[in-house]
Design a protein around this motif. Structure first.
Motif, PDB file in Angstrom:
ATOM      1  N   ASP A 268     -37.385   4.440  27.175  1.00 53.50           N
ATOM      2  CA  ASP A 268     -37.853   4.647  28.540  1.00 53.50           C
ATOM      3  C   ASP A 268     -38.929   3.622  28.901  1.00 53.50           C
ATOM      4  O   ASP A 268     -39.807   3.327  28.097  1.00 53.50           O
ATOM      5  N   ASP A 269     -38.863   3.075  30.123  1.00 52.85           N
ATOM      6  CA  ASP A 269     -39.841   2.064  30.541  1.00 52.85           C
ATOM      7  C   ASP A 269     -40.745   2.569  31.655  1.00 52.85           C
ATOM      8  O   ASP A 269     -41.392   1.779  32.358  1.00 52.85           O
ATOM      9  N   THR A 270     -40.813   3.896  31.839  1.00 53.18           N
ATOM     10  CA  THR A 270     -41.614   4.468  32.927  1.00 53.18           C
ATOM     11  C   THR A 270     -43.078   4.065  32.821  1.00 53.18           C
ATOM     12  O   THR A 270     -43.703   3.659  33.820  1.00 53.18           O
ATOM     13  N   LEU A 271     -43.660   4.173  31.634  1.00 55.40           N
ATOM     14  CA  LEU A 271     -45.080   3.864  31.473  1.00 55.40           C
ATOM     15  C   LEU A 271     -45.350   2.392  31.762  1.00 55.40           C
ATOM     16  O   LEU A 271     -46.390   2.053  32.355  1.00 55.40           O
ATOM     17  N   ALA A 272     -44.431   1.511  31.370  1.00 51.56           N
ATOM     18  CA  ALA A 272     -44.604   0.077  31.650  1.00 51.56           C
ATOM     19  C   ALA A 272     -44.583  -0.185  33.150  1.00 51.56           C
ATOM     20  O   ALA A 272     -45.358  -1.007  33.672  1.00 51.56           O
ATOM     21  N   LYS A 273     -43.724   0.524  33.871  1.00 53.77           N
ATOM     22  CA  LYS A 273     -43.640   0.337  35.319  1.00 53.77           C
ATOM     23  C   LYS A 273     -44.901   0.857  36.012  1.00 53.77           C
ATOM     24  O   LYS A 273     -45.385   0.262  36.981  1.00 53.77           O
ATOM     25  N   ILE A 274     -45.436   1.976  35.522  1.00 53.55           N
ATOM     26  CA  ILE A 274     -46.674   2.508  36.094  1.00 53.55           C
ATOM     27  C   ILE A 274     -47.810   1.505  35.900  1.00 53.55           C
ATOM     28  O   ILE A 274     -48.619   1.265  36.809  1.00 53.55           O
ATOM     29  N   GLU A 276     -47.572  -1.760  35.611  1.00 50.46           N
ATOM     30  CA  GLU A 276     -47.363  -2.883  36.528  1.00 50.46           C
ATOM     31  C   GLU A 276     -47.789  -2.508  37.951  1.00 50.46           C
ATOM     32  O   GLU A 276     -48.427  -3.299  38.663  1.00 50.46           O
ATOM     33  N   GLU A 277     -47.465  -1.312  38.349  1.00 48.18           N
ATOM     34  CA  GLU A 277     -47.801  -0.861  39.704  1.00 48.18           C
ATOM     35  C   GLU A 277     -49.315  -0.746  39.886  1.00 48.18           C
ATOM     36  O   GLU A 277     -49.865  -1.119  40.931  1.00 48.18           O
ATOM     37  N   LEU A 278     -50.006  -0.250  38.858  1.00 45.08           N
ATOM     38  CA  LEU A 278     -51.462  -0.111  38.936  1.00 45.08           C
ATOM     39  C   LEU A 278     -52.137  -1.480  39.085  1.00 45.08           C
ATOM     40  O   LEU A 278     -53.073  -1.651  39.880  1.00 45.08           O
ATOM     41  N   ILE A 279     -51.688  -2.457  38.338  1.00 42.76           N
ATOM     42  CA  ILE A 279     -52.275  -3.801  38.399  1.00 42.76           C
ATOM     43  C   ILE A 279     -51.959  -4.462  39.727  1.00 42.76           C
ATOM     44  O   ILE A 279     -52.802  -5.179  40.310  1.00 42.76           O
ATOM     45  N   ALA A 280     -50.763  -4.206  40.250  1.00 45.16           N
ATOM     46  CA  ALA A 280     -50.390  -4.781  41.553  1.00 45.16           C
ATOM     47  C   ALA A 280     -51.280  -4.231  42.661  1.00 45.16           C
ATOM     48  O   ALA A 280     -51.640  -4.942  43.611  1.00 45.16           O
ATOM     49  N   GLU A 281     -51.657  -2.957  42.546  1.00 48.28           N
ATOM     50  CA  GLU A 281     -52.521  -2.331  43.546  1.00 48.28           C
ATOM     51  C   GLU A 281     -53.972  -2.778  43.403  1.00 48.28           C
ATOM     52  O   GLU A 281     -54.710  -2.885  44.381  1.00 48.28           O
ATOM     53  N   ASP A 282     -54.405  -3.019  42.152  1.00 49.45           N
ATOM     54  CA  ASP A 282     -55.807  -3.375  41.902  1.00 49.45           C
ATOM     55  C   ASP A 282     -55.856  -4.385  40.756  1.00 49.45           C
ATOM     56  O   ASP A 282     -55.733  -4.018  39.580  1.00 49.45           O
ATOM     57  N   GLU A 283     -56.027  -5.675  41.104  1.00 46.47           N
ATOM     58  CA  GLU A 283     -56.001  -6.735  40.094  1.00 46.47           C
ATOM     59  C   GLU A 283     -57.148  -6.624  39.089  1.00 46.47           C
ATOM     60  O   GLU A 283     -57.080  -7.189  38.001  1.00 46.47           O
ATOM     61  N   ILE A 293     -54.769   4.402  28.161  1.00 47.28           N
ATOM     62  CA  ILE A 293     -54.891   5.510  29.110  1.00 47.28           C
ATOM     63  C   ILE A 293     -53.545   6.210  29.298  1.00 47.28           C
ATOM     64  O   ILE A 293     -53.446   7.447  29.261  1.00 47.28           O
ATOM     65  N   LEU A 294     -52.487   5.429  29.510  1.00 47.81           N
ATOM     66  CA  LEU A 294     -51.162   6.023  29.713  1.00 47.81           C
ATOM     67  C   LEU A 294     -50.672   6.742  28.459  1.00 47.81           C
ATOM     68  O   LEU A 294     -50.015   7.791  28.548  1.00 47.81           O
ATOM     69  N   ASP A 295     -50.992   6.190  27.279  1.00 45.13           N
ATOM     70  CA  ASP A 295     -50.629   6.860  26.030  1.00 45.13           C
ATOM     71  C   ASP A 295     -51.358   8.202  25.920  1.00 45.13           C
ATOM     72  O   ASP A 295     -50.770   9.213  25.521  1.00 45.13           O
ATOM     73  N   LYS A 296     -52.633   8.208  26.300  1.00 47.15           N
ATOM     74  CA  LYS A 296     -53.421   9.445  26.280  1.00 47.15           C
ATOM     75  C   LYS A 296     -52.835  10.489  27.235  1.00 47.15           C
ATOM     76  O   LYS A 296     -52.718  11.681  26.889  1.00 47.15           O
ATOM     77  N   LEU A 297     -52.423  10.038  28.414  1.00 47.33           N
ATOM     78  CA  LEU A 297     -51.867  10.970  29.393  1.00 47.33           C
ATOM     79  C   LEU A 297     -50.488  11.474  28.977  1.00 47.33           C
ATOM     80  O   LEU A 297     -50.131  12.628  29.256  1.00 47.33           O
ATOM     81  N   MET A 298     -49.709  10.621  28.334  1.00 48.09           N
ATOM     82  CA  MET A 298     -48.413  11.062  27.819  1.00 48.09           C
ATOM     83  C   MET A 298     -48.614  12.170  26.781  1.00 48.09           C
ATOM     84  O   MET A 298     -47.923  13.193  26.786  1.00 48.09           O
ATOM     85  N   LYS A 299     -49.585  11.975  25.881  1.00 49.37           N
ATOM     86  CA  LYS A 299     -49.886  12.995  24.880  1.00 49.37           C
ATOM     87  C   LYS A 299     -50.370  14.280  25.553  1.00 49.37           C
ATOM     88  O   LYS A 299     -50.009  15.384  25.147  1.00 49.37           O
TER      89      LYS A 299
END
Length: 760
Positions: A268-274, A276-283, A293-299
């Motif tokens: 699954d590439d959901t976390l990778a897409k999230i 990318e989206e976060l960086i696009a919104e705020d460089e 952070i995403l690994d922590k939230l997945m857990k």
């Protein structure tokens, strides 16, 4: 540093720890001794690592000089790569200490433990464990100790636990348990057992933990007296506001990803897409630890559902096992093959059989030994959907193969019952949790398919654990998969038969497991193991009665150890002749177990019969058709069985007088003989029937010229000649021989010759 000595009682033994003896430039150094076994442990502290994981390195070094040995190779005397045993000891220590370092600590730590002396009584591996944890305790490195470890044996006949047993005590044990822990809880478990029940295993863990508390008390005293000041370390903290912001916006997507089949199978590439989206919104987030952070939230999401709904990421209940598929006979040329699949974890196991000559010879500090059951485990990169190095096995592969080997070893038949070398290889075709236990299951099926008469089938299961840090609630999970291993707090593998445990391995990520939770995990593992066994036995219910057609045929014959030299013969003459004449491979163990291998059953049977005949205990009255091997003036030596000759004295070749034995027999002739008597290794034969011997005796009595003196002299001369000739044909033998013939046949001539022969 001033030399300091500390003593640690362990059961009825005492371990001595010395600080300040060697290696003053190391971060810390400890010399540990028990009896004549000595190990030296040092700690090295390096710089900060940017690898993304804690760079802990544990090296356990075996030195042949510790046991007064020189490497057996004629060309290479320097030690090569570590033995499997050294790798396994390094792993046990690594798994014990790794959870005790603070999260986020990234400086390089190297623990090197070198064996300096082995006494053949006390094992160095547990000395290495305590020396290593003692060195960490007195070092400046942040370490949540004290931590100690020891081995526990169990003498079932006395219901007695033995701590850090000697080799002799361990040989009499049905349990080989290594346990490490703090004062509060157990941290690491490694065990092999001969069908120990769960209650006894739990008692062993409790008994070991009580000993550990006493050992830790001494380590605390060491730290107080000679310990360095610990480095101040504060683990980097994630931006709490950013964590909650991402959670609030993407919780639904993260939850969907966690429970998707693709995520469970690492696709699954959901976390990778999230990200990318976060960086696009705020460089400005490009340098933020978004992956952490995403690994922590997945857990967080996976653990939330498990605790609140008792439903796991793949929608299983806490004690539910994934779908299982079993097959045998997948490879037509293998002696045995099987596939075991549990969820997306798949192991293909191949069994190969060979003669005992193919056993593995292991050279270590305490000598040499032969290993006739070998289990190897391979996990190529494609098994986890990755690329990577292919070559000699990594430590993980060595450890997983050893765990599967240990689980099955108590069920492997003895060499007397099954005289084969057994090589089992588990090839991991797909990995998503518990490949080592899939190897145990697949290997059981493969061995049974090969016709190896294992005592009982063995199955294995991996248990997981999650702890709620806020409520201290625990959830035990059966048959964990890769994601649950990643987000969980424990990997607890249990293998065994329907009647008991044969192997355990436990690793944790938290600071210990309470004993009550351990008991729950053991019972849940037992139920799961029985479920798995039931499915396996529907595939193949028992070992096949016949070996594969292309498997070598082997038969064993037990002989007295005192007769091994007789079987081998001078310079190996007898055993070489046996192999050449029967076209077989023959080997013999120190215990006198003779194994014969051949692809042709008739050759196998012929060689076995010859060995039995060679080892035969001779008695008067036994008859043989034997080849004449040698002819002397006083008689002929006839082979009764291969390598066993007896003497036919000239007086036992015919009823009448024989001037020269060569008039009756020649080398290479086959004659029928009967044993007259046995005197140690000397066997006296006759070519005469009972009636012919009686006739000759009657003729001797009726011969008119021979008086009693002549008769006795001739008779004694005959006997002396036989003995003398049998011992080498010396002059006395020939003289007696002549006297015997004279006294036995013919009047005055008999009187003269017989008398002279008897005198001689």
């Amino acid at each position: 540093m001033e030399l300091k000595t500390f003593s640690i009682p362990v059961g009825d033994k005492e371990i001595t720890l010395e600080i300040g003896r060697f290696s003053e430039q190391a971060e810390a150094a400890v010399l540990a001794r028990c009896g004549g076994t000595i190990v030296h442990a040092t700690i090295g502290l390096g710089g900060e690592s940017n690898q993304g994981w804690f760079p802990l390195q544990v090296e356990y070094i075996e030195n042949l000089y510790a046991g007064g040995k020189i490497k057996g190779s004629r060309w290479i005397k320097r030690a090569g790569r570590p033995s499997d045993e050294a790798v396994l000891t390094s792993r046990v220590i690594d798994r014990s200490i790794r959870p005790m370092f603070p999260d986020g600590f990234m400086r390089e730590v190297q623990l090197i433990i070198s064996v300096l002396s082995v006494d053949g009584v006390n094992s160095p591996d547990m000395l290495a464990m305590i020396a290593g944890t003692a060195a960490l305790e007195i070092s400046s490195i942040p370490f949540h100790g004290p931590l100690a470890g020891l081995r526990v044996a169990y003498k079932a006949s006395e219901d007695k636990f033995i701590f850090n047993p000697t080799h002799e005590e361990q040989a009499d044990s049905t349990l080989d348990l290594i346990v490490a822990g703090t004062n509060e809880a157990i941290v690491m478990v490694e065990a092999g057992a001969n069908e120990i029940n769960e209650a006894t295993m739990l008692r062993a863990l409790q008994a070991g933990h009580e000993q550990i508390k006493g050992m830790n008390a001494v380590l605390s005293e060491m730290r107080a007296q000679v310990g360095k000041e610990k480095l101040v370390f504060e683990a980097p903290q994630l931006d709490a506001a950013l964590v909650e912001k991402i959670w609030g916006k993407y919780q639904a997507q993260i939850a969907k990803a966690v429970h998707s089949k693709a995520m469970l199978e690492k696709g699954d590439d959901t976390l990778a897409k999230i990200k990318e989206e976060l960086i696009a919104e705020d460089e400005t987030l490009v340098d933020a630890p978004l992956g952490q952070i995403l690994d922590k939230l997945m857990k967080r999401e996976a653990r939330r559902r498990t605790f609140e709904e008792k439903i796991r990421p793949d929608d299983r209940t806490t004690d539910q096992i994934r779908q299982i598929t079993c097959e045998v006979d997948l490879l037509p040329t293998a002696h045995g093959s099987a596939m075991f699949k549990r969820g997306a974890t798949q192991a293909l196991t191949i069994t190969t059989l060979a003669s005992p000559d193919y056993a593995q010879l292991i050279e270590d500090m305490e000598g040499e030994e032969e290993k006739r059951y070998i289990h190897h485990y391979n996990m190529p990169p494609y098994a986890s959907g990755e690329t990577g190095r292919v070559g000699y096995p990594k430590r993980r592969e060595v450890g997983h193969g050893a765990l599967a080997e240990r689980a099955l070893w108590p069920m492997i038949p003895s060499q007397a019952d099954f005289p084969y070398t057994i090589h089992v290889v588990s090839e991991i075709m797909s990995s998503n949790g518990s490949t080592s236990q899939a190897s145990v299951c697949g290997s059981t099926l493969s061995l049974m398919a090969a016709g190896v008469p294992i005592k009982k089938p063995v199955a294995g299961i991996a248990m997981g654990l999650m702890r709620n840090e806020e409520t201290n609630e625990y959830v035990v999970l059966s048959d964990i998969q890769g994601l649950e291993d990643h987000i969980g707090d424990m990997d607890f593998k249990v293998a065994g038969t329907a009647d008991g445990i044969t192997a355990i391995q436990m690793d944790i990520k938290i600071d210990g497991i309470p004993m009550a939770v351990m008991a729950e995990a053991l019972e849940q593992a037992r139920v799961g193991r029985l479920h798995i066994l039931d499915i396996m036995l529907k595939c193949i219910a028992e070992p096949r009665k016949e070996l594969a057609a292309n498997a070598p045929k082997i038969v064993s014959v037990q002989i007295p150890p005192s007769k091994i030299g007789e079987l081998i013969g001078p310079g190996g003459k007898n055993i070489r002749g046996l192999q050449e004449s029967t076209k077989t491979e023959v080997s013999v163990s120190e215990e006198g177990l003779v194994t014969i291998a051949s692809p042709i059953q008739a050759d196998l049977d012929a060689a076995a019969q010859i060995v039995r005949e060679m080892m035969m205990e001779f008695e008067p009255g036994m008859q043989f058709d034997g080849e004449v091997m040698r002819v002397e003036d006083y008689g002929a030596f006839v082979q009764m069985t291969p390598g066993r000759d007896g003497l036919v004295h000239v007086s036992q070749m015919a009823t009448g007088y024989v001037q020269d034995p060569r008039e009756v027999v020649n080398v290479g002739d086959t004659v029928h003989v009967e044993i007259l008597d046995v005197d140690g290794d000397r066997v006296r034969l006759t070519m005469l029937t009972k009636e012919e011997r009686e006739q000759a005796e009657a003729q001797r009595r009726e011969s008119g010229g021979g008086d009693r003196g002549g008769d006795r002299g001739g008779d004694r001369g005959g006997r002396d000649g036989g003995r003398g000739g049998f011992r080498g044909g010396d002059r006395g033998g020939r003289g007696g021989d002549r006297g015997g013939r004279g006294g036995g046949f013919g009047g005055g001539r008999g009187r003269d010759s017989g008398g002279r022969g008897g005198d001689r």
